[in-house]
Write a protein that holds these residues in place. Structure first.
Motif, short mmCIF file in Angstrom:
data_model
loop_
_atom_site.label_atom_id
_atom_site.label_comp_id
_atom_site.label_asym_id
_atom_site.label_seq_id
_atom_site.Cartn_x
_atom_site.Cartn_y
_atom_site.Cartn_z
N GLY A 136 48.14 3.98 2.61
CA GLY A 136 47.90 4.98 1.58
C GLY A 136 48.61 4.73 0.27
N THR A 137 49.22 3.55 0.13
CA THR A 137 49.92 3.20 -1.10
C THR A 137 48.96 2.49 -2.06
N ALA A 138 48.96 2.90 -3.30
CA ALA A 138 48.13 2.24 -4.29
C ALA A 138 48.74 0.89 -4.64
N VAL A 139 47.92 -0.17 -4.60
CA VAL A 139 48.37 -1.51 -4.93
C VAL A 139 47.53 -2.01 -6.10
N LEU A 140 48.18 -2.51 -7.13
CA LEU A 140 47.46 -2.89 -8.33
C LEU A 140 48.05 -4.16 -8.93
N ASP A 141 47.16 -4.99 -9.43
CA ASP A 141 47.54 -6.16 -10.21
C ASP A 141 47.43 -5.79 -11.69
N LEU A 142 48.34 -6.29 -12.50
CA LEU A 142 48.25 -6.10 -13.95
C LEU A 142 47.91 -7.44 -14.58
N ASN A 143 46.79 -7.49 -15.31
CA ASN A 143 46.42 -8.73 -15.98
C ASN A 143 46.33 -8.53 -17.48
N ALA A 144 46.58 -9.59 -18.22
CA ALA A 144 46.45 -9.55 -19.68
C ALA A 144 45.91 -10.88 -20.16
N ASP A 145 45.22 -10.85 -21.30
CA ASP A 145 44.67 -12.04 -21.91
C ASP A 145 45.77 -12.72 -22.73
N VAL A 161 47.49 5.39 -14.86
CA VAL A 161 48.00 6.03 -13.64
C VAL A 161 46.86 6.71 -12.89
N ARG A 162 45.98 7.37 -13.61
CA ARG A 162 44.88 8.06 -12.94
C ARG A 162 43.93 7.08 -12.26
N MET A 163 43.65 5.96 -12.92
CA MET A 163 42.76 4.98 -12.29
C MET A 163 43.40 4.39 -11.03
N ALA A 164 44.71 4.20 -11.07
CA ALA A 164 45.40 3.64 -9.91
C ALA A 164 45.48 4.65 -8.76
N ARG A 165 45.78 5.91 -9.08
CA ARG A 165 46.00 6.91 -8.04
C ARG A 165 44.73 7.61 -7.59
#
Length: 257
Positions: free
Chosen positions: A5-14, A203-207
């Protein structure tokens, strides 16, 4: 969300979006924030020295290196619509990945994934022929490289059909249509400029896997990676704020590749 139930996210940038003496992105600062770097391969921005430098810094910080492939359009920063024959486009995709791979391997790392840039990214959302050409180019480059792109896109459809892993992406600072696609950049409001709004959306998109479209509709956005554009004013500080807010919200930041 993972199994616990933990949100896992990668952060990418150009990153690496410079050419010669001209530098657009604050690569050093952004590499201290992101978990994946989309490195320009010389077609919309970037040059050999820039590619080498970014790959070395990314490898030092254990940031994954992605090939940000583009139409051949330095003057237009890869954001102009172009009609490139599929065979030629496939060759150019292979060429760009190969160039970046040489620098990534020299730095002790490798190309971990592929992401189209600008007009090519948007074109492959709905254009099956151009999407297939990109996938053909990735396959020719060798290795089952994951393809980072918009959920439900023709690009992901073609990649999955060819046996390539697909990774869904969302955008912290770009407005969405009610259909879940990106609002064209020429449309007023296409880029979200309010830093507080960008942080809250992230935060909303992740959660919640949701975002409000430009016209007010609620849109489901399930993404494994969140893009933070490196060419917007104050990008590095905004990226730091987004990362801090995500961590405070209990989101685990982890590369997908």
């Amino acid at each position: 969300m993972n199994a616990h139930g933990t949100a896992v996210l990668d952060l990418n940038a150009d990153l690496g979006e410079g050419f010669g003496r001209w530098r657009l992105t604050d690569d050093e600062a952004l590499l201290s924030v992101v978990t994946s770097a989309n490195v320009a391969c010389g077609f919309h921005a970037g040059d050999p020295s820039t590619m080498r430098r970014v790959c070395e810094r990314a490898a030092e910080r254990d940031v994954r290196i992605g090939a940000q492939v583009s139409y051949r359009d330095l003057a237009g920063f890869g954001r102009r619509a172009m009609d490139v024959p599929p065979d030629e486009l496939a060759d150019e995709i292979t060429y760009q990945i190969g160039a970046l791979r040489a620098f990534a391997r020299a730095a002790g790392s490798d190309v971990a994934y592929v992401k189209p840039h600008g007009a090519l990214y948007n074109r492959t959302v709905a254009d099956a022929e151009q999407a297939a050409a990109v996938v053909a180019g990735v396959l020719r480059a060798g290795g089952a490289l994951p393809v980072l792109g918009l959920p439900g896109s023709r690009l992901h459809e073609a990649a999955a059909g060819a046996g390539l892993p697909v990774v869904t992406e969302a955008f912290a600072d770009r407005a969405y249509t009610a259909a879940g696609t990106l609002v064209p950049r020429r449309t007023p409001g296409a880029v979200v400029l309010d830093p507080d709004a960008v942080v809250a959306r992230s935060v909303r998109m992740a959660r919640e896997a949701a975002v409000t479209s430009l016209t007010g509709e609620e849109v489901t956005v399930r993404a494994r990676s969140l893009c933070l554009h490196g060419d917007t004013p104050g990008a590095a500080e905004l990226a730091r704020r987004v990362r801090a807010a995500l961590e405070a919200a209990g989101v685990r930041l982890e590369a997908f590749a």
